[in-house]
Design a protein around this motif. Structure first.
Motif, PDB file in Angstrom:
ATOM      1  N   ARG A 157       0.838  -1.198   0.000  1.00 28.79           N
ATOM      2  CA  ARG A 157       0.000   0.000   0.000  1.00 28.79           C
ATOM      3  C   ARG A 157       0.877   1.254   0.000  1.00 28.79           C
ATOM      4  NH1 ARG A 157      -3.456  -1.669   5.210  1.00 28.79           N
ATOM      5  NH2 ARG A 157      -1.304  -2.101   5.850  1.00 28.79           N
ATOM      6  N   VAL A 158       0.411   2.296  -0.686  1.00 24.44           N
ATOM      7  CA  VAL A 158       1.185   3.537  -0.774  1.00 24.44           C
ATOM      8  C   VAL A 158       0.996   4.326   0.521  1.00 24.44           C
ATOM      9  CG1 VAL A 158       1.552   5.679  -2.057  1.00 24.44           C
ATOM     10  CG2 VAL A 158       0.926   3.583  -3.278  1.00 24.44           C
ATOM     11  N   HIS A 159       2.082   4.549   1.252  1.00 25.55           N
ATOM     12  CA  HIS A 159       1.987   5.200   2.555  1.00 25.55           C
ATOM     13  C   HIS A 159       2.106   6.715   2.473  1.00 25.55           C
ATOM     14  CE1 HIS A 159       3.616   1.063   3.574  1.00 25.55           C
ATOM     15  NE2 HIS A 159       2.437   1.105   4.158  1.00 25.55           N
ATOM     16  N   ASN A 188      -1.873   9.605   1.757  1.00 24.80           N
ATOM     17  CA  ASN A 188      -1.332  10.786   2.443  1.00 24.80           C
ATOM     18  C   ASN A 188      -0.588  11.658   1.435  1.00 24.80           C
ATOM     19  OD1 ASN A 188      -2.085   9.956   5.156  1.00 24.80           O
ATOM     20  ND2 ASN A 188      -0.465   8.420   4.998  1.00 24.80           N
ATOM     21  N   ILE A 189      -1.148  12.812   1.118  1.00 22.31           N
ATOM     22  CA  ILE A 189      -0.519  13.712   0.152  1.00 22.31           C
ATOM     23  C   ILE A 189       0.319  14.750   0.879  1.00 22.31           C
ATOM     24  CG2 ILE A 189      -0.927  15.435  -1.641  1.00 22.31           C
ATOM     25  CD1 ILE A 189      -3.490  13.991  -2.370  1.00 22.31           C
ATOM     26  N   VAL A 190       1.595  14.845   0.479  1.00 24.16           N
ATOM     27  CA  VAL A 190       2.500  15.856   1.034  1.00 24.16           C
ATOM     28  C   VAL A 190       2.962  16.734  -0.126  1.00 24.16           C
ATOM     29  CG1 VAL A 190       4.677  16.271   2.235  1.00 24.16           C
ATOM     30  CG2 VAL A 190       3.267  14.295   2.854  1.00 24.16           C
ATOM     31  N   PRO A 191       2.458  17.979  -0.237  1.00 24.15           N
ATOM     32  CA  PRO A 191       2.863  18.858  -1.349  1.00 24.15           C
ATOM     33  C   PRO A 191       4.300  19.333  -1.197  1.00 24.15           C
ATOM     34  CG  PRO A 191       1.380  20.007   0.149  1.00 24.15           C
ATOM     35  CD  PRO A 191       1.445  18.595   0.631  1.00 24.15           C
ATOM     36  N   ASP A 299       3.798   7.182  11.554  1.00 22.65           N
ATOM     37  CA  ASP A 299       2.471   7.790  11.549  1.00 22.65           C
ATOM     38  C   ASP A 299       1.858   7.761  10.154  1.00 22.65           C
ATOM     39  OD1 ASP A 299       0.455   9.334  13.205  1.00 22.65           O
ATOM     40  OD2 ASP A 299       0.737  10.717  11.528  1.00 22.65           O
ATOM     41  N   LEU A 300       2.681   7.945   9.127  1.00 19.03           N
ATOM     42  CA  LEU A 300       2.186   7.842   7.749  1.00 19.03           C
ATOM     43  C   LEU A 300       1.641   6.440   7.484  1.00 19.03           C
ATOM     44  CD1 LEU A 300       5.093   9.747   5.980  1.00 19.03           C
ATOM     45  CD2 LEU A 300       2.701  10.463   5.937  1.00 19.03           C
ATOM     46  N   LYS A 301       2.319   5.431   8.010  1.00 21.12           N
ATOM     47  CA  LYS A 301       1.843   4.055   7.856  1.00 21.12           C
ATOM     48  C   LYS A 301       0.559   3.824   8.653  1.00 21.12           C
ATOM     49  CE  LYS A 301       4.686   0.651   7.671  1.00 21.12           C
ATOM     50  NZ  LYS A 301       5.713  -0.371   7.957  1.00 21.12           N
ATOM     51  N   ASP A 302       0.514   4.390   9.863  1.00 19.94           N
ATOM     52  CA  ASP A 302      -0.676   4.220  10.710  1.00 19.94           C
ATOM     53  C   ASP A 302      -1.906   4.856  10.070  1.00 19.94           C
ATOM     54  OD1 ASP A 302       0.868   2.894  12.543  1.00 19.94           O
ATOM     55  OD2 ASP A 302       1.099   4.606  13.894  1.00 19.94           O
TER      56      ASP A 302
END
Length: 381
Positions: A157-159, A188-191, A299-302
């Motif tokens: 899965r894309v984390h 989770n998008i991080v610009p 946290d990104l994985k959670d």
């Protein structure tokens, strides 16, 4: 949150402190060693993380990823397409897997790149290919966890999705808005503001503020930093505050080593000076690496597991139930006789029966007349 490098020391210290506190207590059981047991098994098993990078050609995605994980050969085999090819090309999905080990901690890192993004004329293709890939990873994980053999499930899965914004734009473009709104409830998008060395510090501040305003205006949900626990130390709280203030991260990538004041650093050499990749005064590269690897990876994985995947799982199960319900209804409808057809058939049968009865009556009358006529003829003789 703790970095991978401090996990062993932290858990060893924690176990030592707890044992010391209870060594003279007759009621000491020993479950204080559980954190060390969990740590030992986790380190032995290793960790997985999947990072997706999305952005148009020429924004330095490959260079940044290579810089983040100190692997300049990650994309050495890639062939660059010409302008004409890029216009006709659709978005591809390109995966690179690498195993990293640091102080005994193993990380299986998967980089998912999207060459061709925003190159094609048809803009819808940009987000559709990425969305389908993310959905496929959810589907595969759901299939694996509901299967018979759940022992060695691979988490693909894309984390996290690093979404690269052009430094030449004055904010979010329509493509950026469309992409993030389509996928903000799936990943989770991080610009990221790419190639920050093309902007002055004041221009970077204005662009960051504009991007944040437009993200809020259009209801886009990017990755939400969790609040620090009350028992966190002040140093960590300050560190977390600085990371939040730095978003969207304005970054520069480079695998070139340049000598500055007798020290070799990664950077870019210009006629007016050197831009150092890992210098916090020059860009947010160090903050991005700290956020992505040292402080917020877990946290990104959670969030991926507890929010995005659970949302997919709930939708998928609901769709399955609805589909089964429709199939049962169709089967029931197909197996139930058509009342109108039955009524029409009964009417036809009744009419035929009435006709047969009339014919029987006619035959009976004819038979009686024939018998009467025969009797008269016999009497005359």
């Amino acid at each position: 949150m703790l970095t991978c490098s401090v996990y062993p020391a932290y858990f060893a210290l924690l176990n030592t402190c707890v044992c010391f506190l209870f060594q003279d207590d007759d009621e000491y059981v020993g479950f204080s060693s559980l954190p060390e047991q969990v740590h030992r098994k986790a380190v032995k098993r290793g960790f997985d993380f999947t990072l997706m990078v999305v952005g148009e050609t020429g924004l330095g995605k490959s260079t940044l990823v290579s810089s983040l994980f100190l692997n300049p050969d990650l994309y050495k085999d890639r062939k660059l397409s010409g302008a004409e090819e890029r216009v006709k090309k659709t978005v591809d999905i390109e995966k690179k897997a690498m195993d990293i080990e640091e102080k005994g901690v193993k990380l299986r890192l998967t980089i998912v790149d999207t060459p061709g993004f925003n190159d094609a004329i048809v803009g819808e293709q940009n987000w559709r290919t990425v969305e389908e890939y993310i959905q496929q990873q959810f589907e595969q994980y759901f299939k694996d966890e509901t299967g018979l053999n759940r022992k060695n499930i691979k988490d693909q899965r894309v984390h996290c999705c690093l979404y690269f914004l052009s430094p030449l734009a004055h904010g979010l473009r329509q493509t950026d808005i469309q992409f993030m709104k389509r996928l903000h409830d799936k990943v989770n998008i991080v610009p990221i503001i790419a190639k920050a060395d093309t902007l002055t510090p004041s221009e970077i501040r204005r662009l960051k503020n504009r991007v944040l305003e437009e993200i809020e205006k259009h209801g886009i949900r990017t990755y939400d930093f969790p609040e620090c626990d009350s028992d966190e130390d002040e140093e960590f709280k300050q560190q977390d505050k600085e990371l939040k203030a730095a978003t969207p991260f304005a970054v520069i990538g480079s695998n070139t080593l340049i000598e500055v004041s007798g020290k070799r650093v990664r950077g870019r050499l210009y006629p007016w000076g050197v831009v150092e990749v890992e210098n916090p005064q020059h860009c947010d590269f160090s903050k991005l690496r700290q956020f992505l690897i040292s402080t917020h990876m877990q946290d990104l994985k959670d969030v991926t597991r507890d929010v995005h995947y659970e949302n997919y799982r709930a939708r998928h199960i609901k769709e399955q139930l609805n589909r089964q319900s429709r199939e049962r209804t169709k089967l029931k409808r197909d197996s139930t006789p058509n009342i109108e057809a039955v009524q029409e058939q009964d009417m036809l049968l009744e009419q035929k029966e009435q006709e047969i009865n009339r014919m029987k009556e006619m035959l009976a009358k004819m038979q009686a007349q024939l018998e009467t006529k025969t009797a008269h003829m016999n009497g005359a003789h």
